[in-house]
Enzyme design. Structure first.
Site, PDB file in Angstrom:
ATOM      1  N   GLU A   1       0.671  -1.141  -0.211  1.00 28.80           N
ATOM      2  CA  GLU A   1      -0.025   0.173   0.189  1.00 28.80           C
ATOM      3  C   GLU A   1       0.830   1.130   0.055  1.00 28.80           C
ATOM      4  O   GLU A   1       1.961   1.247   0.724  1.00 28.80           O
ATOM      5  CB  GLU A   1      -1.117  -0.035   1.222  1.00 28.80           C
ATOM      6  CG  GLU A   1      -1.947  -1.303   1.141  1.00 28.80           C
ATOM      7  CD  GLU A   1      -3.291  -0.951   2.087  1.00 28.80           C
ATOM      8  OE1 GLU A   1      -4.141  -0.945   1.601  1.00 28.80           O
ATOM      9  OE2 GLU A   1      -2.980  -0.698   3.208  1.00 28.80           O
TER      10      GLU A   1
ATOM     11  N   CYS B   1       3.370   8.744   1.247  1.00 30.58           N
ATOM     12  CA  CYS B   1       3.708   7.696   2.339  1.00 30.58           C
ATOM     13  C   CYS B   1       4.178   6.325   1.685  1.00 30.58           C
ATOM     14  O   CYS B   1       3.300   5.728   1.085  1.00 30.58           O
ATOM     15  CB  CYS B   1       2.534   7.482   3.236  1.00 30.58           C
ATOM     16  SG  CYS B   1       3.069   6.599   4.544  1.00 30.58           S
TER      17      CYS B   1
ATOM     18  N   CYS C   1       5.315  -6.388   8.868  1.00 28.28           N
ATOM     19  CA  CYS C   1       6.525  -6.029   9.582  1.00 28.28           C
ATOM     20  C   CYS C   1       6.886  -6.958  10.809  1.00 28.28           C
ATOM     21  O   CYS C   1       6.109  -7.565  11.202  1.00 28.28           O
ATOM     22  CB  CYS C   1       6.256  -4.322  10.243  1.00 28.28           C
ATOM     23  SG  CYS C   1       7.258  -3.602  11.209  1.00 28.28           S
TER      24      CYS C   1
ATOM     25  N   CYS D   1       4.335  -3.593  16.859  1.00 32.19           N
ATOM     26  CA  CYS D   1       3.812  -2.670  17.904  1.00 32.19           C
ATOM     27  C   CYS D   1       2.242  -2.702  18.117  1.00 32.19           C
ATOM     28  O   CYS D   1       1.721  -3.093  17.258  1.00 32.19           O
ATOM     29  CB  CYS D   1       4.346  -1.257  17.442  1.00 32.19           C
ATOM     30  SG  CYS D   1       6.171  -1.118  16.899  1.00 32.19           S
TER      31      CYS D   1
ATOM     32  N   CYS E   1      -0.370  -0.635  16.192  1.00 34.50           N
ATOM     33  CA  CYS E   1      -0.113  -0.724  14.884  1.00 34.50           C
ATOM     34  C   CYS E   1      -0.785  -1.806  13.772  1.00 34.50           C
ATOM     35  O   CYS E   1      -0.478  -2.941  14.266  1.00 34.50           O
ATOM     36  CB  CYS E   1       1.403  -0.319  14.454  1.00 34.50           C
ATOM     37  SG  CYS E   1       1.779  -0.377  12.818  1.00 34.50           S
TER      38      CYS E   1
ATOM     39  N   GLU F   1       9.289  -1.751   8.682  1.00 33.38           N
ATOM     40  CA  GLU F   1      10.396  -0.767   9.316  1.00 33.38           C
ATOM     41  C   GLU F   1      11.471  -0.637   8.531  1.00 33.38           C
ATOM     42  O   GLU F   1      12.204  -1.428   7.941  1.00 33.38           O
ATOM     43  CB  GLU F   1      10.791  -1.615  10.594  1.00 33.38           C
ATOM     44  CG  GLU F   1      12.231  -0.997  11.230  1.00 33.38           C
ATOM     45  CD  GLU F   1      12.066   0.582  11.455  1.00 33.38           C
ATOM     46  OE1 GLU F   1      11.307   0.925  12.229  1.00 33.38           O
ATOM     47  OE2 GLU F   1      12.994   1.137  10.945  1.00 33.38           O
TER      48      GLU F   1
ATOM     49  N   SER G   1      11.041   7.415   8.593  1.00 32.42           N
ATOM     50  CA  SER G   1      10.592   7.121  10.019  1.00 32.42           C
ATOM     51  C   SER G   1      10.835   5.771  10.602  1.00 32.42           C
ATOM     52  O   SER G   1      10.712   4.733   9.855  1.00 32.42           O
ATOM     53  CB  SER G   1       8.939   7.304  10.044  1.00 32.42           C
ATOM     54  OG  SER G   1       8.498   6.883  11.261  1.00 32.42           O
TER      55      SER G   1
ATOM     56  N   SER H   1       9.603   7.129  16.057  1.00 34.51           N
ATOM     57  CA  SER H   1       8.302   6.657  16.446  1.00 34.51           C
ATOM     58  C   SER H   1       8.671   6.460  18.071  1.00 34.51           C
ATOM     59  O   SER H   1       8.884   5.450  18.449  1.00 34.51           O
ATOM     60  CB  SER H   1       7.528   5.221  15.786  1.00 34.51           C
ATOM     61  OG  SER H   1       7.234   5.493  14.637  1.00 34.51           O
TER      62      SER H   1
ATOM     63  N   HIS I   1       6.295   7.535  21.029  1.00 34.44           N
ATOM     64  CA  HIS I   1       5.112   7.118  21.853  1.00 34.44           C
ATOM     65  C   HIS I   1       5.320   6.841  23.347  1.00 34.44           C
ATOM     66  O   HIS I   1       4.200   6.549  23.988  1.00 34.44           O
ATOM     67  CB  HIS I   1       4.608   5.760  21.005  1.00 34.44           C
ATOM     68  CG  HIS I   1       4.583   5.753  19.562  1.00 34.44           C
ATOM     69  ND1 HIS I   1       4.064   7.002  18.976  1.00 34.44           N
ATOM     70  CD2 HIS I   1       4.858   5.047  18.580  1.00 34.44           C
ATOM     71  CE1 HIS I   1       4.126   6.840  17.693  1.00 34.44           C
ATOM     72  NE2 HIS I   1       4.668   5.516  17.539  1.00 34.44           N
TER      73      HIS I   1
ATOM     74  N   CYS J   1      -2.011   6.809   9.342  1.00 39.98           N
ATOM     75  CA  CYS J   1      -1.015   6.186  10.080  1.00 39.98           C
ATOM     76  C   CYS J   1      -1.498   4.824  10.746  1.00 39.98           C
ATOM     77  O   CYS J   1      -2.401   4.891  11.621  1.00 39.98           O
ATOM     78  CB  CYS J   1      -0.260   7.050  11.152  1.00 39.98           C
ATOM     79  SG  CYS J   1       0.271   8.716  10.390  1.00 39.98           S
TER      80      CYS J   1
HETATM   81  N1  SAH Z   1       8.079   1.244  11.032  1.00 40.39           N
HETATM   82  C1  SAH Z   1       8.263   2.767  10.847  1.00 40.39           C
HETATM   83  C2  SAH Z   1       7.279   3.540   9.736  1.00 40.39           C
HETATM   84  C3  SAH Z   1       5.871   3.145   9.542  1.00 40.39           C
HETATM   85  S1  SAH Z   1       4.866   3.463  10.891  1.00 40.39           S
HETATM   86  C4  SAH Z   1       7.786   3.293  12.378  1.00 40.39           C
HETATM   87  O1  SAH Z   1       7.633   2.660  13.170  1.00 40.39           O
HETATM   88  O2  SAH Z   1       8.244   4.456  12.715  1.00 40.39           O
HETATM   89  C5  SAH Z   1       4.271   5.243  10.550  1.00 40.39           C
HETATM   90  C6  SAH Z   1       3.835   5.871  11.788  1.00 40.39           C
HETATM   91  O3  SAH Z   1       2.650   5.446  12.216  1.00 40.39           O
HETATM   92  C7  SAH Z   1       4.643   5.640  13.189  1.00 40.39           C
HETATM   93  O4  SAH Z   1       5.032   6.768  13.680  1.00 40.39           O
HETATM   94  C8  SAH Z   1       3.899   4.511  13.847  1.00 40.39           C
HETATM   95  O5  SAH Z   1       4.099   4.752  15.234  1.00 40.39           O
HETATM   96  C9  SAH Z   1       2.443   5.528  13.504  1.00 40.39           C
HETATM   97  N2  SAH Z   1       1.243   4.516  13.918  1.00 40.39           N
HETATM   98  C10 SAH Z   1       1.092   3.062  13.973  1.00 40.39           C
HETATM   99  N3  SAH Z   1       0.022   2.820  14.081  1.00 40.39           N
HETATM  100  C11 SAH Z   1      -0.688   3.654  14.403  1.00 40.39           C
HETATM  101  C12 SAH Z   1      -2.039   3.926  14.737  1.00 40.39           C
HETATM  102  N4  SAH Z   1      -2.758   2.982  14.956  1.00 40.39           N
HETATM  103  N5  SAH Z   1      -2.567   5.264  14.848  1.00 40.39           N
HETATM  104  C13 SAH Z   1      -1.767   6.315  14.574  1.00 40.39           C
HETATM  105  N6  SAH Z   1      -0.392   6.160  14.387  1.00 40.39           N
HETATM  106  C14 SAH Z   1       0.033   4.964  14.374  1.00 40.39           C
HETATM  107 FE1  SF4 Z   2       6.116  -1.993  12.372  1.00 40.91          FE
HETATM  108 FE2  SF4 Z   2       6.362   0.594  12.514  1.00 40.91          FE
HETATM  109 FE3  SF4 Z   2       4.052  -0.594  12.636  1.00 40.91          FE
HETATM  110 FE4  SF4 Z   2       5.823  -0.785  14.762  1.00 40.91          FE
HETATM  111  S1  SF4 Z   2       4.749   1.175  14.047  1.00 40.91           S
HETATM  112  S2  SF4 Z   2       4.788  -2.603  13.600  1.00 40.91           S
HETATM  113  S3  SF4 Z   2       7.698  -0.508  13.370  1.00 40.91           S
HETATM  114  S4  SF4 Z   2       5.344  -0.410  11.063  1.00 40.91           S
END
Ligand code: SAH
Ligand code: SF4
Length: 376
Positions: free
Chosen positions: A113, A126, A133, A137, A140, A192, A223, A245, A247, A364
């Site tokens: 995507e 994006c 992945c 996390c 996510c 990632e 990111s 990221s 958090h 996101c």
């Molecule tokens: N893996 C990388 C890049 C992809 S995630 C990373 O983790 O940085 C892109 C962004 O979306 C990251 O900052 C992630 O923490 C955030 N994200 C993930 N799940 C989310 C959610 N459910 N709501 C809002 N942001 C989220």
């Molecule tokens: Fe992977 Fe980024 Fe989502 Fe964490 S936030 S599961 S590193 S895509």
């Protein structure tokens, strides 16, 4: 240090195919030197290879036939052995707010995507780096899709080239930069990027090349969830903008929601941020997803401000985007505003991000493609 091997612990990483069903090799993804060397094997002179490179990446042509200054017999020869194709668009969804999400089908049938987010002063693509992945996390959606494979450099580039095709924005066309819709790239899609560093770096170098896609490093943001050794390498070799990221500003909470924190805790991550080469006016972006009752208290805001106090920083407060069975809730609006005010009072730039494209699951953390598991 190359940390790509540690990914093997999480599952096999299949290589992205570079040959199509007719055995033709995809030239997208090759650096200029590689293209010169490859075509040189067929006695194509270096100056021709450079012209072909320019056509591919700067002018965005999709077939050898459209390469004006290449002799006809050479075009036919190239077309027999090579491709410069794009992924198949399996689906395109347009949000009410103008966000576009593409589900792109790759050569082996895997899906990825890519999301375009138009804003008044910029347009951001994006881009995904992996299918699934490894990191899972907890908040996510992508993290619920186990890693299938890394994307090849050509597949990272193809997402960008596809968006340029749709938006009609190649460096060579008439639009001046001020009039462009597509101005920025964020490596914030599925996966990632620092666990697929080699391919991502190769693709971004072609993006940044003035004779390639010609996108400035200031317009590219990578990111990461916090792969410390690779942040160092990214700074040295690419020096694109960095987003972390984060958090949570305490190790206990962060390790609970992001397992990578157990391997690279906050002290190490912050040191890597302090060491990241930033020239004037550039800052590191810290992404902070607002999770009700998890990381959104006044104390959490104070901890965050303290943690990043000696780093040139901006904090993006991201309202949590829900997805089926996430188990989390977004913090209330009042809470997010109170949190933002604490940061602002400490002099931190901390905008609350507007959620974009959530009606089409393009926001996101909502990306996830139905992946196909390769038979072992
Ligand atoms: N893996 C990388 C890049 C992809 S995630 C990373 O983790 O940085 C892109 C962004 O979306 C990251 O900052 C992630 O923490 C955030 N994200 C993930 N799940 C989310 C959610 N459910 N709501 C809002 N942001 C989220
Ligand atoms: Fe992977 Fe980024 Fe989502 Fe964490 S936030 S599961 S590193 S895509």
């Amino acid at each position: 240090m190359n940390d790509t091997t540690s990914i093997e612990k999480h599952g096999r990483v299949f290589a992205a195919p570079k040959w199509d069903a007719e055995g033709r090799q995809n030239l997208i993804g090759l650096s200029k030197d590689q293209l010169i060397a490859l075509l040189g094997e067929y006695q194509v002179p270096a100056f021709r290879a450079k012209q072909i490179w320019h056509w591919m990446y700067h002018r965005g042509v999709k077939s050898f036939d459209d390469m004006g200054n290449i002799p006809r017999d050479m075009k036919a020869f190239l077309d027999d052995r090579f491709t410069i194709g794009r992924p198949i668009v399996e689906a395109e969804q347009r949000s009410q707010d103008g966000t576009i999400k593409w589900l792109l089908k790759l050569q082996d049938g895997q899906m990825v995507e890519t999301v375009f987010i138009p804003e008044s002063d910029r347009g951001t693509l994006c881009v995904s780096s992996q299918i699934g992945c490894t990191l899972a996390c907890k908040f996510c959606h992508t993290g619920t899709q186990p890693l299938v494979r890394n994307l090849g450099a050509h597949e990272v580039l193809q997402q960008i080239m596809h968006a340029r095709d749709v938006l009609g924005e190649w460096p060579s066309n008439d639009k001046r930069d001020g009039g462009r819709d597509f101005t920025n790239i964020v490596m914030m899609g599925m996966g990632e990027p620092l666990y697929n560093y080699e391919n991502v770096a190769k693709a971004l170098k072609i993006c940044m090349d003035a004779d390639g896609l010609s996108i400035s490093k200031r317009k590219i943001t990578l990111s990461t969830s916090g792969l410390v050794p690779m942040i160092v390498r990214c700074g040295e070799e690419l020096n694109v903008n960095l987003a972390i990221s984060l958090h949570s500003a305490d190790d206990e909470t962060r390790s609970d929601i992001m397992a990578i924190n157990k391997k690279y805790p906050l002290a190490d991550l912050m040191q890597a941020c302090r060491d990241y080469p930033l020239d004037s006016r550039r800052r590191i972006t810290f992404e902070y997803v607002m999770l009700k009752g998890v990381n959104d208290s006044d104390q959490d805001a104070h901890n965050l401000a303290t943690l990043i106090s000696d780093i040139p920083a901006k904090v993006n407060l991201i309202p949590f985007n829900d997805w089926p069975e996430s188990g989390y809730e977004c913090s209330d609006r009042d809470r997010i505003e109170a949190f933002a005010k604490i940061l602002a009072d400490k002099g931190l730039d901390s905008p609350i991000r507007k959620t974009r494209g959530d009606d089409i699951l393009a926001a996101c953390g909502q990306l996830k493609s139905e992946s196909i598991r390769e038979k072992k």
